[in-house]
Scaffold this motif. Structure first.
Motif, mmCIF file in Angstrom:
data_model
loop_
_atom_site.group_PDB
_atom_site.id
_atom_site.type_symbol
_atom_site.label_atom_id
_atom_site.label_comp_id
_atom_site.label_asym_id
_atom_site.label_seq_id
_atom_site.Cartn_x
_atom_site.Cartn_y
_atom_site.Cartn_z
ATOM 1 N N ASN A 68 0.855 -1.188 0.000
ATOM 2 C CA ASN A 68 0.000 0.000 0.000
ATOM 3 C C ASN A 68 0.889 1.236 0.000
ATOM 4 O O ASN A 68 1.681 1.445 0.925
ATOM 5 N N ASN A 69 0.767 2.061 -1.038
ATOM 6 C CA ASN A 69 1.652 3.229 -1.155
ATOM 7 C C ASN A 69 1.223 4.399 -0.275
ATOM 8 O O ASN A 69 1.872 5.450 -0.275
ATOM 9 N N GLY A 70 0.133 4.227 0.461
ATOM 10 C CA GLY A 70 -0.284 5.258 1.398
ATOM 11 C C GLY A 70 -0.923 6.482 0.762
ATOM 12 O O GLY A 70 -1.075 7.512 1.414
ATOM 13 N N GLY A 71 -1.298 6.358 -0.505
ATOM 14 C CA GLY A 71 -1.889 7.508 -1.195
ATOM 15 C C GLY A 71 -0.831 8.444 -1.739
ATOM 16 O O GLY A 71 -0.867 9.656 -1.496
ATOM 17 N N GLY A 93 3.713 8.181 3.888
ATOM 18 C CA GLY A 93 4.391 6.922 3.613
ATOM 19 C C GLY A 93 3.386 5.802 3.468
ATOM 20 O O GLY A 93 2.178 5.996 3.629
ATOM 21 N N GLY A 94 3.901 4.611 3.145
ATOM 22 C CA GLY A 94 3.031 3.475 2.905
ATOM 23 C C GLY A 94 3.296 2.329 3.858
ATOM 24 O O GLY A 94 3.992 2.483 4.869
ATOM 25 N N ALA A 95 2.749 1.147 3.523
ATOM 26 C CA ALA A 95 2.810 0.017 4.442
ATOM 27 C C ALA A 95 2.660 -1.299 3.691
ATOM 28 O O ALA A 95 2.185 -1.339 2.554
ATOM 29 N N ILE A 96 3.056 -2.369 4.367
ATOM 30 C CA ILE A 96 2.758 -3.727 3.934
ATOM 31 C C ILE A 96 1.632 -4.237 4.816
ATOM 32 O O ILE A 96 1.717 -4.168 6.053
ATOM 33 N N THR A 111 5.717 -0.628 8.419
ATOM 34 C CA THR A 111 5.657 0.758 7.943
ATOM 35 C C THR A 111 7.050 1.371 7.849
ATOM 36 O O THR A 111 7.200 2.489 7.358
ATOM 37 N N GLU A 112 8.076 0.647 8.330
ATOM 38 C CA GLU A 112 9.437 1.171 8.304
ATOM 39 C C GLU A 112 10.437 0.030 8.256
ATOM 40 O O GLU A 112 10.089 -1.138 8.476
ATOM 41 N N ILE A 119 8.177 4.451 1.878
ATOM 42 C CA ILE A 119 7.626 5.608 1.170
ATOM 43 C C ILE A 119 6.400 5.213 0.349
ATOM 44 O O ILE A 119 5.297 5.682 0.604
ATOM 45 N N GLY A 120 6.610 4.351 -0.634
ATOM 46 C CA GLY A 120 5.502 3.962 -1.507
ATOM 47 C C GLY A 120 5.608 2.515 -1.942
ATOM 48 O O GLY A 120 5.905 2.239 -3.113
ATOM 49 N N PRO A 121 5.394 1.545 -1.026
ATOM 50 C CA PRO A 121 5.449 0.134 -1.421
ATOM 51 C C PRO A 121 4.591 -0.135 -2.652
ATOM 52 O O PRO A 121 3.464 0.358 -2.757
#
Length: 304
Positions: A68-71, A93-96, A111-112, A119-121
Motif C-alpha cells: 500500500n503506497n499510502g496515497g 508513507g506506505g505500508a505492507i 511501515t518502516e 515511502i511507496g510500497p
C-alpha cells in the motif's frame, strides 16, 4: 493479441491475482480498495483499505498480502485517462498489509525498515521459503524525487531488510524460475534490473557503483511498471506511454512488444489450467482485460 474486456469503470486497477475459482482479485489504487471480478458477474469490493493499495500476492497462509503506497499520488483526469500525478503534501508513507480473505481482517505488518519510513510500497513476490521481496517505488513532487529500494520481509511481521541501495523508481518485481535471480523494473529509466540472490534478503552487487545486472534499457520514452514471469524465464513487463507489454529475454536482452489500447498499461498475471490465461490492467482507462498468452506463465509459489 486478442483482448477480452472483463471489467471497466475501475479506479486505476493494478495488482491482478488469478484465483483457483476463476475469479480475479485486483487493487483499485485511486479507490483504495481490493476488488474482485468473478466470471459473468459484476465487480465487487473485497476490502476498503484506504491509502493506495497497489500490489497483491497470496502468501503461504492463504492470506492476501498488499503493498500500500499510502496515497502517494494526486490524480489527474485528462483526455479520458486517469493519470497518477505527484505525491500530495499530506502523503507520509506506505505500508505492507495482510488481508484475511475469510474474515476481512486487515493487519499492518510493516511501515518502516531500520527506522526509515517506507515511502511507496509497490509490488511483491513470495519465494519458496515463504518470505517476500517487495519494491518501494519512492515518490515524487514537482520539485524533488524520493528514491525507492528493493526489500525482503517475512509474512509474520518479524523481519524486514533493505536488499539494495536506493534505486530511482523500482516498480515491478519477480523471481526467475530457479529463484536465483530477482528482477526489478525501474520505471523512469525504462530498465529491467537482474539481482543475483545470495540468500533470502541478500543480493550480490556487480560492483561498488552497480547494484545489479542490466537486462535491457528501453529506447525513447517508455516507462516500466509491474511484471510477471513466464515458465521458461522471459520477463513480461507492463509498459507505460508505449502502452502494452514488453517481453524481455533475460539471456539475450532482446525484447518484444505487444500493444494494449491504453498508454497506462500497468500489470498482468497468469492463471488458468495451462497458465496461458493472462489478465491485464489497463489503468488509464479503468479496464481489466483477459487474453490467451502465447506461452505458459510461471506458476506462483502460493495460490488460493
Amino acid at each position: 493479441m486478442t483482448l477480452e474486456l472483463v471489467a471497466e469503470g475501475l479506479q486505476f486497477p493494478e495488482g491482478p491475482v488469478a484465483m483457483a475459482d476463476g475469479s480475479v482479485l485486483f487493487t483499485e489504487i485511486r479507490g483504495g480498495t481490493v476488488s474482485r471480478v468473478r466470471p459473468g458477474r459484476e465487480r465487487e469490493v473485497v476490502a476498503e483499505l484506504g491509502g493506495g493499495p497497489n500490489g497483491l500476492a497470496i502468501g503461504p497462509d492463504g492470506a492476501l498480502y498488499v503493498t500500500n503506497n499510502g496515497g502517494s499520488f494526486d490524480w489527474i483526469d485528462q483526455d479520458g485517462l486517469t493519470i497518477p500525478g505527484p505525491a500530495p503534501s499530506t502523503h507520509e508513507g506506505g505500508a505492507i498489509q495482510r488481508l484475511d480473505l475469510d474474515t476481512g481482517k486487515v493487519r499492518t505488518l510493516y511501515t518502516e525498515c531500520d527506522g526509515h519510513r517506507l515511502i511507496g510500497p509497490n509490488d511483491l513476490v513470495f519465494d519458496r521459503q515463504g518470505g517476500f521481496w517487495f519494491t518501494d517505488h519512492g515518490s515524487g513532487s514537482h520539485a524533488e524525487r524520493r528514491f525507492g529500494r528493493l526489500y525482503y520481509a517475512l509474512p509474520d511481521g518479524s523481519r524486514i531488510v533493505a536488499a539494495t541501495p536506493h534505486l530511482l523508481a523500482p516498480n515491478g518485481v519477480g523471481l526467475s524460475p530457479d529463484e536465483k535471480t530477482v528482477y526489478v523494473a525501474d520505471t523512469y529509466l525504462g530498465r529491467l534490473w537482474a539481482f543475483d540472490i545470495v540468500e533470502p534478503g541478500v543480493v550480490r552487487p556487480v560492483s561498488a557503483v552497480e547494484p545489479g545486472r542490466v537486462v535491457a534499457n528501453l529506447q525513447g520514452v517508455q516507462y516500466l511498471d509491474s511484471l510477471a514471469v513466464e515458465a521458461e524465464g522471459n520477463v513480461c513487463v507492463a509498459t507505460l506511454v508505449n502502452g502494452g507489454l514488453t517481453i524481455f529475454d533475460p539471456h539475450t536482452g532482446g525484447t518484444e512488444h505487444l500493444a494494449v489500447p491504453d498508454m497506462l498499461c500497468t500489470n498482468l498475471c497468469f492463471g488458468g489450467p495451462d497458465m496461458r490465461d493472462a489478465w491485464i490492467t489497463a489503468s488509464g482507462t479503468g479496464r481489466l482485460y483477459k487474453t490467451r498468452w502465447p506461452r505458459p506463465g510461471l506458476r506462483l509459489n502460493y495460490n488460493a
